[in-house]
Structure formats: C-alpha cells, structure tokens
Design a protein around this motif. Structure first.
Motif, mmCIF file in Angstrom:
data_model
loop_
_atom_site.group_PDB
_atom_site.id
_atom_site.type_symbol
_atom_site.label_atom_id
_atom_site.label_comp_id
_atom_site.label_asym_id
_atom_site.label_seq_id
_atom_site.Cartn_x
_atom_site.Cartn_y
_atom_site.Cartn_z
ATOM 1 N N GLN A 181 3.929 5.713 -5.646
ATOM 2 C CA GLN A 181 3.804 5.802 -7.109
ATOM 3 C C GLN A 181 2.792 6.872 -7.506
ATOM 4 O O GLN A 181 3.025 7.662 -8.420
ATOM 5 C CB GLN A 181 3.327 4.463 -7.689
ATOM 6 N N SER A 182 1.678 6.846 -6.822
ATOM 7 C CA SER A 182 0.624 7.790 -7.168
ATOM 8 C C SER A 182 1.088 9.232 -6.942
ATOM 9 O O SER A 182 0.834 10.118 -7.763
ATOM 10 C CB SER A 182 -0.630 7.479 -6.341
ATOM 11 N N ALA A 204 -5.557 2.699 -5.116
ATOM 12 C CA ALA A 204 -4.390 1.867 -5.411
ATOM 13 C C ALA A 204 -3.785 1.294 -4.126
ATOM 14 O O ALA A 204 -3.335 0.144 -4.102
ATOM 15 C CB ALA A 204 -3.341 2.650 -6.195
ATOM 16 N N SER A 205 -3.783 2.069 -3.057
ATOM 17 C CA SER A 205 -3.273 1.535 -1.785
ATOM 18 C C SER A 205 -4.091 0.311 -1.364
ATOM 19 O O SER A 205 -3.534 -0.715 -0.961
ATOM 20 C CB SER A 205 -3.330 2.602 -0.691
ATOM 21 N N ALA A 262 2.128 1.842 -3.447
ATOM 22 C CA ALA A 262 1.057 2.395 -4.295
ATOM 23 C C ALA A 262 0.943 3.897 -4.069
ATOM 24 O O ALA A 262 0.839 4.688 -5.019
ATOM 25 C CB ALA A 262 -0.270 1.713 -3.969
ATOM 26 N N GLY A 310 0.039 2.584 -9.462
ATOM 27 C CA GLY A 310 -0.469 3.679 -8.643
ATOM 28 C C GLY A 310 -0.525 4.948 -9.478
ATOM 29 O O GLY A 310 0.444 5.691 -9.552
ATOM 30 N N ALA A 360 0.835 -1.204 0.000
ATOM 31 C CA ALA A 360 0.000 0.000 0.000
ATOM 32 C C ALA A 360 0.870 1.254 0.000
ATOM 33 O O ALA A 360 0.585 2.231 -0.714
ATOM 34 C CB ALA A 360 -0.922 -0.006 1.217
ATOM 35 N N ALA A 398 -4.346 7.489 -5.223
ATOM 36 C CA ALA A 398 -3.559 7.057 -4.054
ATOM 37 C C ALA A 398 -4.359 6.146 -3.135
ATOM 38 O O ALA A 398 -3.848 5.125 -2.652
ATOM 39 C CB ALA A 398 -3.044 8.268 -3.282
#
Lengths: 244, 244, 244, 244
Positions: free
Chosen positions: A172-173, D161-162, A169, D153, A166, D158
């Motif tokens: 990355q976001s 995707a997490s 993620a 992500g 998580a 955020a």
C-alpha cells in the motif's frame, strides 16, 4: 533495436511462480529467483527451449546481500533491458501452530521471508522500474502476492499473518508513493488452495475447487497491462466454491 | 447452431456504460437499459452498424415493474440466448450536501437507484444467469459498479455512501450465495474521475489523471473471462495520480 | 437550576434498548421510541418508579411524519433539556432467506427501518445535539447500533446487510461532518447473540456465550462519556467464545 | 488474603504509557518496562508515594532475552499476584522517509520493536494471564496499542506501517485463539497526535485537537473491565477535529 523488456519473479517453485514466469516470458526475458536452483532449472530450460529467454539466480530474498548480488547479476546480464515487471511471490513463512508453541525462529522467519524479503526486493526493483518508464511497453509494474492471512489474523496464524499483513502495508505504501511516479504497484489476495503438485493429492468435495496457477498468472498479466489511467491496486482471487 | 450469448448493461450513458457495451458487443448481443432512450440510441445504432447486435430498452431500474417489463422484453427478443453477463452500472443517487440540507427525496433517491435498483436487476438476472451455466462461453457473470463511496462514508456524502455501501453488501451476499452455484459475482470500486464528456472540461494538474472508460470496460471483460477456479470478487481502479 | 439532560432511545424492546434506557436514566431524562407502546410502557413505569424520568412515544422510525411528531412532542415536553444523547437501536429489517425468495417488501423493509429510519432520526437529532454543546455534561452523542452484517454481506443476508451497511455509511459520514462540530458520532458492531427474553431458550454449548444487554449499555455509556479529545468511532462487541 | 492483581505495561514514556500505569495502579500493582530507566523512575516513585505499588524493569522488548529476564524478575517479585492486564505500548519503529532512503535498519527496527517485541511480550504474558483466570477481578486482558498506520499504509510509511500492520495481525490472531480461553485481547487505533511533552509545542488550529493520554488510559481501563460476555476487540480513538 530496442532491447526486450525484462521481468523478475522472486519465488519460483512448481506452482504460481512458474505460471507467472511462463506468462511473462511470452513478451519479456525473465529472471527467476529462488533459493534452490532445482526450483528454477527445469523452468529456465523449458522457457529457453520454447523460444523465450530465461535465467535463474539462486537467491535468498530474506538476505539483503543475496538480493544485492542477484540484482547486480541481472544488471550485468541485461544491461539494456528495461525492467517491465517485478513480482514478489515467495512461499516462505507459512506456519500454523498454537501461539505458545511458536518459536522465535518461526515468527522471525515469517517476517524475514514475507516482509523483509519484500523490502529488499522492492528497494532493488524500484530504481530499475523508474528507469524503465519510457521504454517499458506497459507501465512498469511491481506485484506482491498476498493470501487470506493478509487481511485476517486467524487463530494459530500469528506468525504468517504478521508477515502477510506487513507485506500488504508495504505494498500500500509503495502504491501511494510510486503510483504518482508512474509505477503500477499491486497486491493480490490468493484466498484458497492453489492447484500445484504439492496439493494434488488433496481431494476436495467439488471439482475446480482449487485456484489455477495459470489463471492467477493471467491476472498478474492483466494487472501489468493496465494503463496508468486505470490502475488496480488489489485483487482477491478464490475458487467459486470457497467459503469467505 | 447455438445462439450467440447475451449481455445486459443497466446504466448506459456516454461514459463507462457505453464502453462496457462496446466491449461485450464484440462477442455477445447486448441489451442496453437506460431511463432515457437518448442515452442508448446512438450506441445501439453504432454497434449494429459495426456488425454487432444491440437493442435498447427504456427502463427505470428503481421501478420493479419497469425492470420486469425490460426482462420480459429481453426474453421475448432473445429466447435462445444464454445470458453470459449482466452489469449494473447506473449513475443515479449522487448527491453531495451538508447533511441537514439533504431532503428525504435525496436520501431515498440514492437507495432507490443504487440499492433497490440493483436488487430488482439481480433478481431478474440471476435465474437467467443460472440457466446459462452450461451454454455461456465464460462463467455467467454479474458485476456491480461501485465507487470510493462504497467503502468510505465521507462528510456530506451520507446519501450516496448509504446507497453504495448497500450495493456492496448486496454484491458480497450474492457472491457468497451464487459463487458456489457457478455464477461469478463481482464488485468494482471506481476511485476517481472518469474521463467522459461531462468531465472533459475539468482540467487536472496532471495528464492521464482521469479513469479511461475503455480501460474500465477491459477490466469488466477480464473479470468476465476468469474461470471458476479463479474468481475475483473486488477490484479497485484509480488513476496513477489519485490520492487514496 | 439547569434542566436535566435528555437522552432519546429509538428501538426499545425488552433487550438492549431497555438496558440503554436504564443506564442513561441514571443521569438523564429518557425518551423511549417504539412502534408498539407495549414495548416501552413497563420500562417507563419502572424508570419513573425508581426516581428517574421517562416517557414513551409510539413512533415508526421509518415514517418521516411519525419521527417529526415524536420530536415535536419531545421539544414540547422537554423545552429546556439539552439533548445529551440520541441512540438509534431499532431491530427491524432482519431477514434471512435465499436471495431469489426475498420479496421487494423484504428488501425495502430492511432499508426503511435501518437506513431511512436512521436518516430521519439523525436529521431530527442533530440540530438538538448541536444546540446542547455548551450545556450537555458530556459531548452530545449520537450512536448507531450495527451488527455483524454491517461489515459482512453473508449469503442469504442481502436485505439485512444492505440496510446495515447503509447505516454504517451514514454513521461514518456524520462522524466526519459533525465530529469537528463537537458531536460524538459512534457506531457499534454487535457480533453475536444478545441475551434477551427471545433468545433465552437458545441453549449454547458454553456459558456466557451471549452478549449481555447491560454490558452493551455500559459500552454506550462509556462512548458517551469520552471527551472530545478522544472520541471512539467504532466498537465491536462479541462474546469471548464467538467465532469471527 | 488474596494478593493484589498485577498489571504490566511495556513502553512507558512520559505519555500514554504513564497515564495507563497511573490508571491501572489504582487497583493493581504495576510493572513498568522501558529500555531507559529514566522513563519509569519518576513514575515508579510517584505511584509508590501515592499509596500504589510500582516497580520498573529496564527492558528491551525487541530482545527475547531481555523480555525473559524481565518476566523472571516479575515472577520473583510478585509470585502470588495474578496477572490481570498486560499492555503493549512501545513507541519504537516510527520512521517517515521516502522509501528508497529507508535503510535495512529502519525497516528491521520497525518490525523488531512493534512485531517481534509484541510477540515476545505476548508469549511471556499469556501463560500468566491464563493462570489468572480465576483470581483476576476482571477477565485477564492483553491490549496492544496501534496507530493510523495499523490500517493504512501511507506513502513514506512503509516501515512503520509494516510493523503496525503486523502487530494488528498478531492481536487479531491472539484474540481468536485466546478469547475462547477467557482472555480479553484488544487492539486500539490511536489516530491523531497525543498530547505529551514532546508535542506540547505543536500548535494546532483548534483547541483540544490532541488526544488526551489520560482519556486513552480510561479507554484501556474500560476495555479491561468488560465482562467476557461482551468483549470489544478494536477501538479507534481520535480527536473530534481529526480528518480521517
């Protein structure tokens, strides 16, 4: 005269966090966040004695109010310091257990400290990083510390891997959203045992088989100093002898 | 007196390869390999004029005999210099075409210059890197230059992606075999347009939207200087504004 | 009456290829390609005796002329049969050796049989698959057989992993280019030991610890029957007991 | 006479969940879990009218007590039915927003419905799946529904995707722990728009550009029927026209 830049490090125990703090304290004032004041007090003293500037704030990153208080305090103490780097490095959430023995608290704990903690920390850090774009000596930087469990869900690691996946993620976001705004968001994958007081007694069959916290800190500093033409997002670090 | 260390850079045009050569020439003698002498001659002269030591050897990395000749020449000219770094950075094999228009030569060309070239280069470099373990100032290092196509097979990139995926496989395999022997093997993913003479006229909507070759070179140098406790295998580099 | 559809299987030994051939022969005429006629002859006879239709063509997939001859022969023998499925499954290129003991031939061999072979095979298959779009009972399908080495470059696997990574790059690129044209391109990752005559004597500590070739064939058939609304690209298959 | 097997589907709206329920109801009794009874009531009636056996239980998967009650009820109603398949398919947690506009509730919501929900559901399902090993007609199966956001992500994703990365970590960890115990754990990546009532009015430039829920259900059924020699862990599904 322009104020010295600022670096915030969340998760400062006697290992990587301390090395990162020492490294960034060479150029910046540093703020050390840890739940336990005992974790940052000797380090605050050490940095201040050596001509640097450090404060510690007792903070539970998994509690949004505690994170809010910490950042309010930071803005009060450093009203004119551009936030050059914000580093998320808490150790919480590690648990290895047969899946059916994991408690609800084990699982929630991993998500709280790794994912939610990173979320609260990033939401408070990013407005300050954005504000620092013109004044920070290097592109304002937000780094998250990952682990082997960030990319591999091993048996008995359901909780920790969930938290670390998580977190990745999230990283990355944020890199995709805030990179184009000039903020350098990175994620590291620490793949191996770190050479810290707690692991000192673990004797491995080869010398140099544990990651050096100071070298990890050098990597974070290197990421921070990259210009915006050439940002790295992800860096995997492991001892030469590590199986992977 | 101990001989100065040596760095070999395969693939030296006016872009990244040249920046890498300049960066490593600050500490090491450098050998520049390129098919076309025109690619390395001005650089050899520049480095030698600035107090460094450089030679160029006309080499076709996709031809094992040419690679053998080049390394024979290197060992003759630098018999006592430990090989500190060997960098594989050739540009060949790039082709973007509808799949059914690719020729056998297009496909073979990508494999020859990226995969086979890297194979020949690594087979010659590794014995020298292993020999340099005690004498190199930093762990002997072998770096391969990858691209977006190293991890994504996009439409119309069948040939180039095949070459770059194969190169990454090679790099991973070498990292796992030679890491434990003390050799630092790394792979970079250059994800974006590099700011070189050939791309100068490409006007992008944002400033700083191209990768800086000098910053890429700094990254290679950083990888080279990591201690064996803390080796990075893979590093992705892209401009802040890049979509990924 | 419409002609029966056609399936071409490249790489037909006594294992997975044979199972795939039997499975696809339930609905289609099948063409079996193998360098050695002994590999396909008993199977051709078996399928034809059981009411199916099969031919074998001695083919070296790593030789573009041999692939051309095979497809010329196929079009001559099945001028009206839509190509419903084309499956690339050759076993070549497997070699496990310390890197410095690999010969140029070992490395080239892996690229030739896996990457170049797939390239030649795909270039001949795709025009026929495109032509079959209206007449094939299921979306025309091109499947490539991968392995653990398709996504992991292990120590001593530099050659084989280079070939398998390249093959996966090719498959991805074709999926992205030809998917929108209605062709189903897939890649499988066979992660474990397949239960074939050659591995019969390998006794493993658990029963059912080897992949069943018939079940792999069922997976290929399942991929083939997916409608274009719902294409799978990649499928990893392993025995329940496999470490990964 | 042996009792009919049982399948539990968590997350049953008018889309994929309903198709999965119909598919598994051909062989098994099915239990449908959804927060809102309106989501499962018509489907329960439909399946029971068609000669199948279905019940619905109003359940909030993100609440451990609600999940406990549901499973207690299941064991009471089906004391002798082996649990053949347990499928985690809830839609919750989707949110797309600039990061700084995400609320703590948005972020926690994604983790609660995707990660914690899957954790509670898996902890209750696995003991029943293990007990069913001898009596289930196919290896007892636990499938988790992922999305594009499970492996990427993207900007503004955020939170979702997490949650989806964490879910994938959980799935991987369970596959590695329970695969060797004979349980088939899988994860799907649904990469595209699903053709459900809510998306009916979204007109796309190509026909068949949305995933078919019935075909997704066929894929789940295919995964369920794989023998333990040949388990797939991950399957990516997308419309032929999808960019990826």
């Amino acid at each position: 005269m322009a104020s010295k830049g600022l670096a915030i490090i969340a998760g400062v125990g006697p290992g990587t966090g301390a090395s990162i703090a020492r490294r960034f304290a060479k150029l910046y004032s540093v703020v050390l966040l840890s739940r336990t004041p005992g974790n940052f007090e000797p380090l605050v003293q050490e940095i201040n004695s050596n001509g640097g500037k450090a404060i510690g704030i007792s903070t539970d990153v998994s509690d949004p109010n505690s994170v809010k208080s910490a950042f309010d305090e930071i803005e009060k103490q450093f009203p004119d310091s551009p936030l050059a780097a914000s580093i998320f490095n808490p150790a919480g959430g590690f648990v290895k257990k047969p899946f059916l023995e994991l408690t609800n608290e084990d699982y929630a704990g991993a998500l709280d400290s790794q994912a939610k903690g990173a979320f609260y920390f990033a939401q408070r850090s990013l407005p300050l990083l954005l504000k620092a774009k013109e004044s920070s000596p290097h592109p304002p930087t937000l780094i998250f510390t990952g682990a082997t469990a960030s990319i591999k869900g091993s048996a008995q690691f359901a909780a920790f891997a969930s938290g670390k996946f998580a977190l990745r993620a999230l990283a990355q976001s944020l890199a995709r959203e805030f990179g184009p705004q000039g903020i350098h968001v990175s994620h590291t994958i620490i793949d191996g045992i770190i050479d810290i007081p707690r692991t000192k007694q673990w004797v491995l069959p080869h010398e140099d088989a544990k990651l050096s916290p100071d070298s990890i800190a050098d990597s974070y500093w290197y990421l921070h100093t990259q210009p915006r033409t050439t940002f790295a997002f992800e860096l995997d670090l492991r001892p030469y002898i590590e199986k992977w």
